[in-house]
Write a protein that holds these residues in place. Structure first.
Motif, PDB file in Angstrom:
ATOM      1  N   ARG A 124       0.831  -1.202   0.000  1.00 13.64           N
ATOM      2  CA  ARG A 124       0.000   0.000   0.000  1.00 13.64           C
ATOM      3  C   ARG A 124       0.862   1.247   0.000  1.00 13.64           C
ATOM      4  NH1 ARG A 124      -4.434   2.246  -1.862  1.00 13.64           N
ATOM      5  NH2 ARG A 124      -5.253   3.863  -0.481  1.00 13.64           N
ATOM      6  N   LEU A 125       1.954   1.227   0.768  1.00 14.08           N
ATOM      7  CA  LEU A 125       2.866   2.365   0.805  1.00 14.08           C
ATOM      8  C   LEU A 125       3.530   2.568  -0.550  1.00 14.08           C
ATOM      9  CD1 LEU A 125       4.310   4.556   2.468  1.00 14.08           C
ATOM     10  CD2 LEU A 125       6.065   2.856   2.983  1.00 14.08           C
ATOM     11  N   ILE A 126       3.945   1.482  -1.181  1.00 11.91           N
ATOM     12  CA  ILE A 126       4.560   1.576  -2.512  1.00 11.91           C
ATOM     13  C   ILE A 126       3.581   2.186  -3.508  1.00 11.91           C
ATOM     14  CG2 ILE A 126       5.477   0.229  -4.443  1.00 11.91           C
ATOM     15  CD1 ILE A 126       6.587  -1.742  -2.340  1.00 11.91           C
ATOM     16  N   HIS A 127       2.308   1.799  -3.402  1.00 14.48           N
ATOM     17  CA  HIS A 127       1.287   2.363  -4.293  1.00 14.48           C
ATOM     18  C   HIS A 127       1.152   3.866  -4.076  1.00 14.48           C
ATOM     19  CE1 HIS A 127      -2.432   2.821  -6.524  1.00 14.48           C
ATOM     20  NE2 HIS A 127      -3.006   3.340  -5.448  1.00 14.48           N
ATOM     21  N   ILE A 128       1.188   4.311  -2.826  1.00  9.58           N
ATOM     22  CA  ILE A 128       1.090   5.740  -2.532  1.00  9.58           C
ATOM     23  C   ILE A 128       2.280   6.491  -3.103  1.00  9.58           C
ATOM     24  CG2 ILE A 128       1.251   7.430  -0.648  1.00  9.58           C
ATOM     25  CD1 ILE A 128      -0.603   5.746   0.973  1.00  9.58           C
ATOM     26  N   LEU A 129       3.487   5.942  -2.919  1.00 11.29           N
ATOM     27  CA  LEU A 129       4.689   6.637  -3.366  1.00 11.29           C
ATOM     28  C   LEU A 129       4.785   6.712  -4.885  1.00 11.29           C
ATOM     29  CD1 LEU A 129       7.332   5.245  -0.837  1.00 11.29           C
ATOM     30  CD2 LEU A 129       6.207   7.470  -0.812  1.00 11.29           C
ATOM     31  N   THR A 130       4.287   5.696  -5.572  1.00  9.60           N
ATOM     32  CA  THR A 130       4.429   5.660  -7.028  1.00  9.60           C
ATOM     33  C   THR A 130       3.281   6.337  -7.775  1.00  9.60           C
ATOM     34  OG1 THR A 130       3.392   3.460  -7.064  1.00  9.60           O
ATOM     35  CG2 THR A 130       5.801   3.564  -6.994  1.00  9.60           C
ATOM     36  N   SER A 131       2.093   6.376  -7.180  1.00 11.34           N
ATOM     37  CA  SER A 131       0.957   6.932  -7.900  1.00 11.34           C
ATOM     38  C   SER A 131       0.330   8.132  -7.198  1.00 11.34           C
ATOM     39  CB  SER A 131      -0.109   5.848  -8.117  1.00 11.34           C
ATOM     40  OG  SER A 131      -0.588   5.372  -6.868  1.00 11.34           O
ATOM     41  N   GLN A 132       0.047   8.005  -5.902  1.00 10.19           N
ATOM     42  CA  GLN A 132      -0.674   9.070  -5.211  1.00 10.19           C
ATOM     43  C   GLN A 132       0.205  10.250  -4.832  1.00 10.19           C
ATOM     44  OE1 GLN A 132      -3.132   7.710  -1.981  1.00 10.19           O
ATOM     45  NE2 GLN A 132      -3.880   5.937  -3.109  1.00 10.19           N
ATOM     46  N   LEU A 133       1.479  10.009  -4.533  1.00 11.76           N
ATOM     47  CA  LEU A 133       2.368  11.108  -4.136  1.00 11.76           C
ATOM     48  C   LEU A 133       2.508  12.170  -5.230  1.00 11.76           C
ATOM     49  CD1 LEU A 133       4.284  12.378  -2.083  1.00 11.76           C
ATOM     50  CD2 LEU A 133       6.111  10.926  -2.974  1.00 11.76           C
ATOM     51  N   PRO A 134       2.806  11.800  -6.489  1.00  9.12           N
ATOM     52  CA  PRO A 134       2.876  12.834  -7.532  1.00  9.12           C
ATOM     53  C   PRO A 134       1.555  13.566  -7.726  1.00  9.12           C
ATOM     54  CG  PRO A 134       3.873  10.786  -8.284  1.00  9.12           C
ATOM     55  CD  PRO A 134       3.165  10.469  -7.008  1.00  9.12           C
ATOM     56  N   ILE A 135       0.428  12.822  -7.643  1.00 10.39           N
ATOM     57  CA  ILE A 135      -0.882  13.446  -7.801  1.00 10.39           C
ATOM     58  C   ILE A 135      -1.146  14.417  -6.647  1.00 10.39           C
ATOM     59  CG2 ILE A 135      -3.366  13.027  -7.833  1.00 10.39           C
ATOM     60  CD1 ILE A 135      -2.097  12.147 -10.391  1.00 10.39           C
TER      61      ILE A 135
END
Length: 223
Positions: free
Chosen positions: A83-94
């Motif tokens: 879940r953290l990896i998903h946040i860093l790769t997709s949600q963080l830039p957004i």
């Protein structure tokens, strides 16, 4: 001339970005491996660099990264590093893009309509779908199915858990639906202060009804 044209178009690109977040973002461009959310995010980020040249580094950005730090600890302790990896790769830039763009919108354009209008559109449509699902008469036209983030939703989209029945609306699960409708409701109130108060108030009421039928209690109470 080029910069002035970009500054003029920025609120419209921002509005598309908001609409993509909550309704049309998952639609892919025919023949391309990219969807509307990715395109609108790249456009918005490009416009931000042209208008302001550097990413903001203020207390709110610091608070966000502090949140990510504690989220990292929580994800490690509870066994959800994916879940953290998903946040860093997709949600963080957004997240960074939408914060930067919103800051520019408020400071340089002094308006909240590019937030309010897309939120009203997405919130009203999602609320109508949520209410129809709750009363057992789901709206499943081809357009609605195309907008749904839950691509397997071809029947009544209801989750029955220990706390009762919850409605997914356009989203993959009821929690996301509650989060989206909460944002749309609060954002719609910005437009109530404007010129068309009564129509905007009616839209806000529809979104509030959608939150009630969504059965996400905290989102409804906060609204």
């Amino acid at each position: 001339m080029k910069n002035s044209r970009i500054k003029h178009l920025f609120p419209y690109v921002y509005g598309l970005f908001i609409l993509a977040q909550f309704m049309i973002g998952q639609i892919y461009i025919p023949g391309l491996p990219i969807n509307i959310l990715q395109i609108s995010a790249l456009l918005t980020l490009s416009f931000c660099f042209v208008i302001e040249h550097k990413i903001p580094n203020d207390k709110y950005m610091i608070m966000y990264f502090v949140f990510l730090f504690f989220y990292f600890i929580s994800a490690g302790l509870t066994g959800y590093p994916d879940r953290l990896i998903h946040i860093l790769t997709s949600q963080l830039p957004i997240s960074i893009t939408i914060y930067w763009a919103t800051k520019i919108l408020i400071q340089k354009y002094n308006t909240l309509l590019p937030i309010a209008i897309p939120a009203i559109i997405a919130g009203v449509i999602d609320s109508i779908i949520t209410i129809s699902q709750a009363i057992g008469n789901p709206i499943l036209s081809p357009i609605i199915v195309m907008l749904m983030q839950n691509t397997e939703a071809t029947d009544l989209v209801i989750q029955d858990g220990v706390l009762g029945i919850s409605i997914c609306g356009l989203f993959a699960n009821p929690v996301f639906n509650g989060h989206a409708l909460l944002f749309c409701f609060v954002s719609s109130l910005f437009a109530v202060q404007g010129r068309y108060k009564l129509p905007c108030l009616i839209c806000s009421t529809i979104i509030l009804a959608g939150l009630f039928f969504c059965q996400q209690r905290s989102a409804f109470y906060l609204s």
